[in-house]
Design an enzyme around this catalytic site. Structure first.
Site, PDB file in Angstrom:
ATOM      1  N   LYS A  37       0.978  -1.220   0.092  1.00 17.71           N
ATOM      2  CA  LYS A  37      -0.062   0.179  -0.059  1.00 17.71           C
ATOM      3  C   LYS A  37       0.889   1.399   0.043  1.00 17.71           C
ATOM      4  O   LYS A  37       0.294   2.061  -0.595  1.00 17.71           O
ATOM      5  CB  LYS A  37      -0.886   0.065   0.948  1.00 17.71           C
ATOM      6  CG  LYS A  37      -0.556   0.021   2.389  1.00 17.71           C
ATOM      7  CD  LYS A  37      -1.020   0.518   3.739  1.00 17.71           C
ATOM      8  CE  LYS A  37       0.154   0.861   4.534  1.00 17.71           C
ATOM      9  NZ  LYS A  37      -0.404   1.024   5.866  1.00 17.71           N
ATOM     10  N   THR A  38       1.924   1.232   0.769  1.00 19.51           N
ATOM     11  CA  THR A  38       2.911   2.355   0.746  1.00 19.51           C
ATOM     12  C   THR A  38       3.186   2.896  -0.584  1.00 19.51           C
ATOM     13  O   THR A  38       3.328   3.691  -1.065  1.00 19.51           O
ATOM     14  CB  THR A  38       3.958   2.360   1.722  1.00 19.51           C
ATOM     15  OG1 THR A  38       3.593   1.731   2.877  1.00 19.51           O
ATOM     16  CG2 THR A  38       4.649   3.383   1.899  1.00 19.51           C
ATOM     17  N   ASP A 225      -3.657   7.628   5.370  1.00 19.77           N
ATOM     18  CA  ASP A 225      -2.964   6.407   5.512  1.00 19.77           C
ATOM     19  C   ASP A 225      -3.792   5.819   6.634  1.00 19.77           C
ATOM     20  O   ASP A 225      -4.165   6.383   7.619  1.00 19.77           O
ATOM     21  CB  ASP A 225      -1.448   6.206   5.598  1.00 19.77           C
ATOM     22  CG  ASP A 225      -1.050   4.962   5.569  1.00 19.77           C
ATOM     23  OD1 ASP A 225      -1.964   4.101   4.964  1.00 19.77           O
ATOM     24  OD2 ASP A 225       0.505   4.792   5.650  1.00 19.77           O
ATOM     25  N   GLN A 282      -6.993  -4.560  10.318  1.00 18.74           N
ATOM     26  CA  GLN A 282      -5.607  -4.194  11.335  1.00 18.74           C
ATOM     27  C   GLN A 282      -6.115  -3.105  12.188  1.00 18.74           C
ATOM     28  O   GLN A 282      -4.958  -2.407  12.608  1.00 18.74           O
ATOM     29  CB  GLN A 282      -4.544  -3.875  10.301  1.00 18.74           C
ATOM     30  CG  GLN A 282      -3.981  -4.869   9.504  1.00 18.74           C
ATOM     31  CD  GLN A 282      -2.782  -4.609   8.870  1.00 18.74           C
ATOM     32  OE1 GLN A 282      -1.754  -4.230   9.289  1.00 18.74           O
ATOM     33  NE2 GLN A 282      -2.667  -4.635   7.337  1.00 18.74           N
ATOM     34  N   ARG A 640       3.288  -9.831  10.162  1.00 20.01           N
ATOM     35  CA  ARG A 640       4.756  -9.035  10.214  1.00 20.01           C
ATOM     36  C   ARG A 640       5.824 -10.076   9.480  1.00 20.01           C
ATOM     37  O   ARG A 640       6.738  -9.509   9.064  1.00 20.01           O
ATOM     38  CB  ARG A 640       5.086  -8.390  11.452  1.00 20.01           C
ATOM     39  CG  ARG A 640       4.314  -7.412  12.010  1.00 20.01           C
ATOM     40  CD  ARG A 640       3.924  -6.483  11.374  1.00 20.01           C
ATOM     41  NE  ARG A 640       2.427  -6.623  10.679  1.00 20.01           N
ATOM     42  CZ  ARG A 640       1.977  -5.859   9.564  1.00 20.01           C
ATOM     43  NH1 ARG A 640       2.813  -5.093   9.188  1.00 20.01           N
ATOM     44  NH2 ARG A 640       0.986  -6.268   9.099  1.00 20.01           N
TER      45      ARG A 640
END
Length: 798
Positions: A37-38, A225, A282, A640
């Site tokens: 996404k970044t 974000d 999340q 992660r």
DNA sequence: TTTATAACGCTTTTT
DNA sequence: GCGTTATAAA
């Protein structure tokens, strides 16, 4: 589409491309963990700039942490270079600080306002609760603080709350009073708390549409974000910013000349385009007001919004993703979303159950060393836990095993007493209205100014209608002893000297180095440093070093912000979180809470303490939506990991100085059994033939808990292997027994003789504790003494 | 006023 | 288990 434009899309999958190129009023990018996404966000910004649809100054990108903001800026700069300047890429809080500084005079603050962190506001609330006799109603500062914070996040103030509260309830009345006083206190101190930064900006925009229009006209593209973590106030802020320009013209507040911008006839300009990125799976900050509905109801809030779903994961192996999917699938009322990868299954997840948290930690340390020998970099390994207190056991073992580690976000630098003291000195200079800061430094270092003198100063200030700070200038009028007068006069002189240095009255600009030099001046001339150096407390040495570091931070600040004043410096410092200095972890294993872990990724992840009452945390059980949020937190932890994931737990855990029995987390049972390779499963620990405890073997006969509780298998009088016979393994995922070994209510008394599976026979010296936590102090025949948890130790009464 | 000691109580996550 | 706070003593 030209070549550069093509380069922007290269390597992106179709949904990612769509997310970069779509143009319209509102776009929601549902970005699963690790779905890039970044990358999408930065490329979208670059694409807007490149196609000249937007000037850099028209872009406002909002992230949750300063670190994320810095990263995004860096990555955008990599693509578009110098063009990145002029963009606002910042957190909600720092964006609001920028706006509020410019507009503060509109509503009773000055540009020099300071920011109260939670510790500051707690201190203020504590005083108010005491003054109002709040404990008579069971009010605690923490409780009041969190209620006020929640209300502010809902954009309620004391007045609006009072209107709908049951004011016949004296407790409610008192709360409203404290709330109102708190707000007055902040205003008097010319300060905002964290929640105010957002809420007051919203109020500002609503009260002064012309002011809001300035920002609406400026920011044509707004990107947010981690949208699932926004609370109502932040949501409202975004809403205000994306409204059509000039829409508020009929508002009564816009007449009357209060605004600093000339009213002008605006052709109605449509609202800014809004892009939000998030993943409701999340969302782990509901406890502090994050409202998951902001994202789940986005399409309703912004009709015509486009939704793009990113499900392909570029981070983890399929095994890890399957486990994550399985766990999160147990949350109901969520949109189904399945992460997938085309990079293969990878290694199995490794499970391990230790006897104690030390045993668990030892396994992790051993495993890290094994990986290290296989050329895995320490920096690519992370250990996660639910609560900060769990880090201690890990640290102890890591130190002994010589595993280099770094704790992320432990005791926060800016919350250390000496740092807060130093900052209070700066605040006393920059914002003398902030009485709390002045009071804080009054007797630091010790100058003989105690309660009595402090009250005398306060009374004098009230009598003379001057501020507490200004009262210091008249030491002789306070009616205190000459020694104390001299101390006060000296403090005042130091503050005056620093003020001249950092904020010259002549109006000329202080040199960039003024903040660092002023800080040094304050610390040395006040005697603060000398007091620390003279102290015999070894910790004070570290404090001096911390202060040196703060001075270094100030110098660094001067380099980055040549025009920065002491006020700017304080503003920046108040908003740095610890998640922000995660970088310098080179060469060491990273330890952090699962919350801190959000947004990060590592090749190898150890998820520790996977036990009931820890994850999910016991406190969450009673809260609506609590267990679901805990599951999301677990999901965040799992996702992660890039290549290797370890799930570890302990059978017993010492908490609050008491040892208690720990049960495997329900989340373990939600993971399909074939995905986990149990090195030592919860079942093994209790049944015969389980693996040996390495911790025990490493330190045989060691007294204390780790040696004491540990036992190797042993027959279980009350049921043997707890997995029922003839049940297929699939039905009981992962062979996790509902209970660990249980001796029931075995009664032991002083003088009883027992046999322990490992230590042999012995005599009970004493029994302490109650219920499931009863502990037998046993002297074994070989002379060793152990403390054993009666409920689960492998012992039999003779 | 400062310091020493005892008692207490609180233990999730954070911009 | 810890750090904080109330109380007593110097």
């Amino acid at each position: 589409m030209d070549r550069a434009e093509n380069a922007l899309l290269e390597g992106l999958n179709p949904p990612q491309r769509e997310a970069v190129t779509y143009r319209g009023p509102a776009l929601l990018i549902v970005a699963g963990a690790g779905s890039g996404k970044t990358r999408v966000l930065t490329h979208r910004i670059a694409s807007l700039l490149h196609s000249r649809e937007a000037y850099p100054s028209q872009i406002l990108a909002i992230t949750f942490t300063n670190k994320a903001a810095g990263e995004m800026r860096e990555r955008v700069e990599q693509i578009v270079g110098e063009n990145a300047r002029g963009m606002w890429i910042s957190t909600f809080h720092s964006a609001c600080v920028r706006i509020l500084r410019r507009e503060a005079e509109n509503f009773g603050f000055t540009k020099a306002f300071t920011i109260y962190d939670s510790g500051d506001s707690r201190a203020l609330i504590k005083r108010l609760v005491r003054d109002h006799d709040g404990d008579a109603f069971g009010f605690t500062p923490a409780g009041v603080q969190s209620r006020i914070s929640k209300l502010k996040n809902e954009l309620a103030d004391a007045e609006s709350y009072a209107r709908q509260a049951n004011m016949s309830d004296p407790a409610e009345r008192l709360f409203v009073e404290i709330f109102a006083d708190y707000q007055r206190g902040l205003q008097k101190a010319n300060a905002f708390d964290f929640d105010d930064l957002i809420a007051q900006t919203v109020y500002l925009f609503r009260a002064f549409p012309k002011v809001a229009d300035v920002y609406r006209r400026r920011f044509r593209h707004i990107l947010v974000d981690e949208y699932q973590d926004t609370n109502h106030a932040q949501y409202a802020l975004i809403h205000e910013l994306t409204r059509p320009v000039g829409a508020g013209e009929s508002d009564p507040y816009s007449v009357g000349g209060m605004m600093i911008f000339e009213p002008e006839k605006d052709p109605l300009l449509e609202g800014a385009s809004l892009t939000v990125v998030g993943d409701s799976d999340q969302s782990i900050y509901a406890f502090r007001g994050a409202d998951i509905r902001n994202i789940s109801e986005f399409e309703r809030d912004f009709p015509g919004a486009k939704v793009v779903l990113l499900e392909q994961n570029y981070r983890s192996t399929q095994n890890i993703l399957s486990a994550a999917n399985a766990v999160i699938g147990h949350n109901f009322d969520r949109k189904d979303k399945k992460l997938w990868t085309d990079s293969g299954d990878g290694e199995k997840i490794v499970g391990f159950t230790g006897y104690s948290q030390h045993d668990e930690a030892q396994f992790i340390a051993d495993e890290i060393e094994r990986l290290r020998k296989a050329d895995v970099d320490y920096a690519e390994i992370a250990v996660f836990y639910r609560t900060n207190s769990q880090s201690r056991a890990l640290e102890e073992i890591f130190i002994r095993a010589a595993v280099p580690y770094k704790i992320m976000g432990g005791t926060k630098f800016y919350e250390r007493a000496e740092i807060k003291d130093a900052l209070a000195y700066l605040i006393a200079v920059a914002n003398p209205a902030d009485e709390m800061a002045v009071r804080r430094i009054l007797n630091k270092p010790r100058r003989g100014i105690g309660d009595v003198t402090e009250t005398a100063i306060a009374r004098y200030a009230a009598d003379q209608q001057i501020t507490f700070r200004d009262a210091l200038a008249n030491a002789s009028a306070l009616g205190v002893g000459p020694k104390i007068q001299a101390a006060i006069a000296h403090l005042d002189a130091v503050l005056v000297e620093a003020t001249e240095k950092m904020l010259p009255a002549s109006g000329e600009l202080a040199p960039p180095t003024a903040v660092a030099e002023g800080l040094q001046l304050l610390l040395s001339k006040s005697g603060y440093l000398d007091a620390l150096r003279a102290s015999k407390d070894p910790q004070d040495e570290a404090r001096v070093e911390n202060l040196d570091e703060l001075v270094a931070v100030a110098r660094e600040f001067a380099r980055n912000n040549p025009d920065g004043t002491v006020i700017d410096f304080l503003g920046e410092v108040a908003l740095v979180a610890d998640a922000d200095d995660l970088d310098d972890a080179t060469g060491s294993v990273s330890l952090m809470t699962m919350h801190t872990a959000k947004g990060l990724e590592y090749d190898t992840v150890f998820l520790t303490g996977v036990e009931e009452d820890l994850i999910p945390h016991r406190i969450s059980a009673g809260e609506p939506g609590g267990p679901q949020e805990e599951r999301r937190l677990f999901y965040v932890g799992v996702t992660r990991a890039r290549q290797r994931l370890y799930l570890t737990l302990a059978m017993t855990r010492a908490q609050f100085g008491e040892v208690s029995v720990a049960m495997p987390s329900r989340f373990l049972q939600e993971i399909p059994a074939p995905l986990i390779d149990w090195r030592q499963s919860p079942g093994d620990v209790n049944s015969r033939g389980g693996m040996q405890s390495r911790a025990l073997n490493a330190r045989p006969g060691r007294g204390g808990q780790s040696g004491g509780w540990g036992s190797r298998g042993g027959s279980n009088r009350y049921g043997g292997d707890l997995v029922p016979k003839g049940t297929s393994i699939d039905k009981i995922a992962n062979r996790i027994p509902a209970k660990v070994r249980d001796n029931g209510d075995m009664e032991l008394a002083t003088g009883d003789r027992i046999r322990h599976d490992d230590f042999g026979e012995g005599r009970v010296d004493a029994v302490t504790g109650e219920g499931a936590k009863r502990v037998a102090h046993v002297r074994f025949d070989d002379g060793a003494t152990k403390k054993l948890l009666i409920k689960i130790a492998p012992i039999t009464k003779l």
